[in-house]
Design an enzyme around this catalytic site. Structure first.
Site, PDB file in Angstrom:
ATOM      1  N   LEU A   1       5.408   0.993 -19.073  1.00 29.61           N
ATOM      2  CA  LEU A   1       5.886   1.147 -17.686  1.00 29.61           C
ATOM      3  C   LEU A   1       6.706  -0.073 -17.304  1.00 29.61           C
ATOM      4  CD1 LEU A   1       5.680   2.420 -14.742  1.00 29.61           C
ATOM      5  CD2 LEU A   1       3.618   1.030 -14.457  1.00 29.61           C
TER       6      LEU A   1
ATOM      7  N   HIS B   1      -3.054  -7.661   3.504  1.00 26.24           N
ATOM      8  CA  HIS B   1      -2.175  -7.927   2.355  1.00 26.24           C
ATOM      9  C   HIS B   1      -3.013  -8.122   1.086  1.00 26.24           C
ATOM     10  CE1 HIS B   1       1.160  -7.994   5.008  1.00 26.24           C
ATOM     11  NE2 HIS B   1       0.874  -9.152   5.596  1.00 26.24           N
TER      12      HIS B   1
ATOM     13  N   ASP C   1       3.470   0.136   2.919  1.00 23.10           N
ATOM     14  CA  ASP C   1       3.441  -0.280   4.334  1.00 23.10           C
ATOM     15  C   ASP C   1       2.077  -0.005   4.955  1.00 23.10           C
ATOM     16  OD1 ASP C   1       4.464  -1.350   6.631  1.00 23.10           O
ATOM     17  OD2 ASP C   1       5.672   0.400   7.184  1.00 23.10           O
TER      18      ASP C   1
HETATM   19  C1  IPE Z   1       9.147  -2.618   4.631  1.00 21.69           C
HETATM   20  O1  IPE Z   1       8.083  -2.686   5.518  1.00 21.69           O
HETATM   21  C2  IPE Z   1       9.104  -3.789   3.689  1.00 21.69           C
HETATM   22  C3  IPE Z   1       8.045  -3.792   2.691  1.00 21.69           C
HETATM   23  C4  IPE Z   1       7.151  -2.859   2.515  1.00 21.69           C
HETATM   24  C5  IPE Z   1       8.011  -4.953   1.832  1.00 21.69           C
HETATM   25  P1  IPE Z   1       8.224  -3.340   6.958  1.00 21.69           P
HETATM   26  O2  IPE Z   1       6.903  -3.200   7.604  1.00 21.69           O
HETATM   27  O3  IPE Z   1       8.778  -4.714   6.846  1.00 21.69           O
HETATM   28  O4  IPE Z   1       9.321  -2.413   7.636  1.00 21.69           O
HETATM   29  P2  IPE Z   1       9.668  -2.163   9.173  1.00 21.69           P
HETATM   30  O5  IPE Z   1       9.878  -3.509   9.807  1.00 21.69           O
HETATM   31  O6  IPE Z   1       8.507  -1.450   9.784  1.00 21.69           O
HETATM   32  O7  IPE Z   1      10.894  -1.314   9.149  1.00 21.69           O
HETATM   33  C1  IPE Z   2       3.426  -4.020   4.342  1.00 23.98           C
HETATM   34  O1  IPE Z   2       2.501  -4.050   5.357  1.00 23.98           O
HETATM   35  C2  IPE Z   2       3.522  -5.328   3.613  1.00 23.98           C
HETATM   36  C3  IPE Z   2       4.796  -6.031   3.808  1.00 23.98           C
HETATM   37  C4  IPE Z   2       5.803  -5.633   4.523  1.00 23.98           C
HETATM   38  C5  IPE Z   2       4.947  -7.295   3.099  1.00 23.98           C
HETATM   39  P1  IPE Z   2       2.852  -4.571   6.813  1.00 23.98           P
HETATM   40  O2  IPE Z   2       2.527  -6.019   6.897  1.00 23.98           O
HETATM   41  O3  IPE Z   2       4.245  -4.229   7.176  1.00 23.98           O
HETATM   42  O4  IPE Z   2       1.845  -3.752   7.689  1.00 23.98           O
HETATM   43  P2  IPE Z   2       2.094  -3.171   9.148  1.00 23.98           P
HETATM   44  O5  IPE Z   2       3.304  -2.294   9.069  1.00 23.98           O
HETATM   45  O6  IPE Z   2       2.298  -4.347  10.045  1.00 23.98           O
HETATM   46  O7  IPE Z   2       0.843  -2.414   9.453  1.00 23.98           O
HETATM   47 MG    MG Z   3       5.095  -2.640   8.131  1.00 27.84          MG
END
Ligand code: IPE
Ligand code: IPE
Ligand code: MG
Length: 255
Positions: free
Chosen positions: A140, A46, A29
């Site tokens: 792995l 990303h 995240d």
């Molecule tokens: C969780 O992250 C999903 C992934 C890392 C793929 P999100 O950024 O979507 O989660 P929330 O919305 O903050 O709970």
């Molecule tokens: C995690 O990073 C990637 C996915 C959920 C696909 P985020 O896109 O959720 O990044 P933040 O949480 O908005 O910073």
């Molecule tokens: Mg996120």
């Protein structure tokens, strides 16, 4: 040797001296925030996040970790703008194609979990191809949770079981055990995660491995996923090793 490398080696040695998890789950995240902090567009975060995955695989191998599940795309991530969702799918395609040779070289078997077949055809075939070509890799197992949701997984399992009860394939359904039920999950045969790491300071599961993570140790770090590196992984394992896992009992295994 640079300072960064020195500290990486320090944490690696410390992690190796302790208990190593068999299965690590990672909620990757913070990509969006990482990009916005730099005045970049979210998708750049990303893109950088993919490089983190590449960096972490050798680190997992260094520790002898045999199973790792990465949360790539949740069933709730469809709520994001269409362009971002499309971009994430295109990254999945690129990752499966461009880094396949590297995965094979590292002995990494890729196994998708979730409703990933509901993705656009190009993503489904790229995933199928990397699964096929890494089939005999055995150092792995890398489970990619794509269009994955823990609640959906449990629901899918319940429906599958119900169908077998209706068809008469399963007769003694009242005697079904947790172990029997786990065979209906996407993770059939996979050991439960010992450690779940979440980056970016958020402290929630967001529908990740709900059944399997019942007794996982949770480690949260403020580091944003694109900044995460081998030293952070080793530190998380050191933290895991210091926890007393009691599984409801009173004596814990430690260190
Ligand atoms: C969780 O992250 C999903 C992934 C890392 C793929 P999100 O950024 O979507 O989660 P929330 O919305 O903050 O709970
Ligand atoms: C995690 O990073 C990637 C996915 C959920 C696909 P985020 O896109 O959720 O990044 P933040 O949480 O908005 O910073
Ligand atoms: Mg996120």
């Amino acid at each position: 040797m640079s300072e960064r490398n020195r500290s990486e080696e320090y944490w690696l040695a410390k992690a190796r001296a302790g208990r190593i998890p068999v299965h690590v789950g990672i909620i990757m995240d913070g990509n969006g925030r990482w990009a916005l902090n730099r005045g970049l567009k979210r998708y750049e975060g990303h893109r950088a996040g993919v490089q983190t995955i590449r960096r972490c695989i050798p680190a997992l191998l260094n520790l002898g970790i045999r199973h790792c599940t990465l949360f790539v795309f949740s069933t709730e991530n469809w709520k994001r703008p269409r362009e971002e969702v499309q971009f994430l799918f295109s990254l999945i395609v690129d990752y499966c194609r461009e880094h396949k040779a590297e995965l094979i070289e590292n002995g990494v078997q890729v196994i998708p979990i979730g409703r990933w077949r509901e993705l656009p055809g190009s993503a489904v075939s790229a995933i199928e191809s990397v699964v096929r070509d890494t089939r005999s890799c055995s150092r792995l197992k890398l489970y990619l949770a794509i269009n994955y949701g823990g609640r959906q997984e449990i629901l899918d399992a319940a429906v599958k079981l119900a169908k077998q009860v209706v068809s008469g394939e399963v007769i003694n359904f009242e005697g079904i055990t947790q172990e029997d039920f786990a065979d209906y999950l996407y993770t059939k045969g996979v050991p439960d995660p010992d450690l779940i790491i979440r980056t970016s300071g958020e402290q929630r599961l967001s529908n990740f491995l709900l059944w399997q993570g019942a007794y996982a140790e949770l480690v949260f770090t403020d580091v944003l996923w694109p900044d995460f590196g081998p030293a952070d992984l080793y530190k998380a394992v050191v933290e895991y090793s210091s926890r007393s896992r009691r599984f409801g009992g009173i004596t814990g295994e430690k260190g």
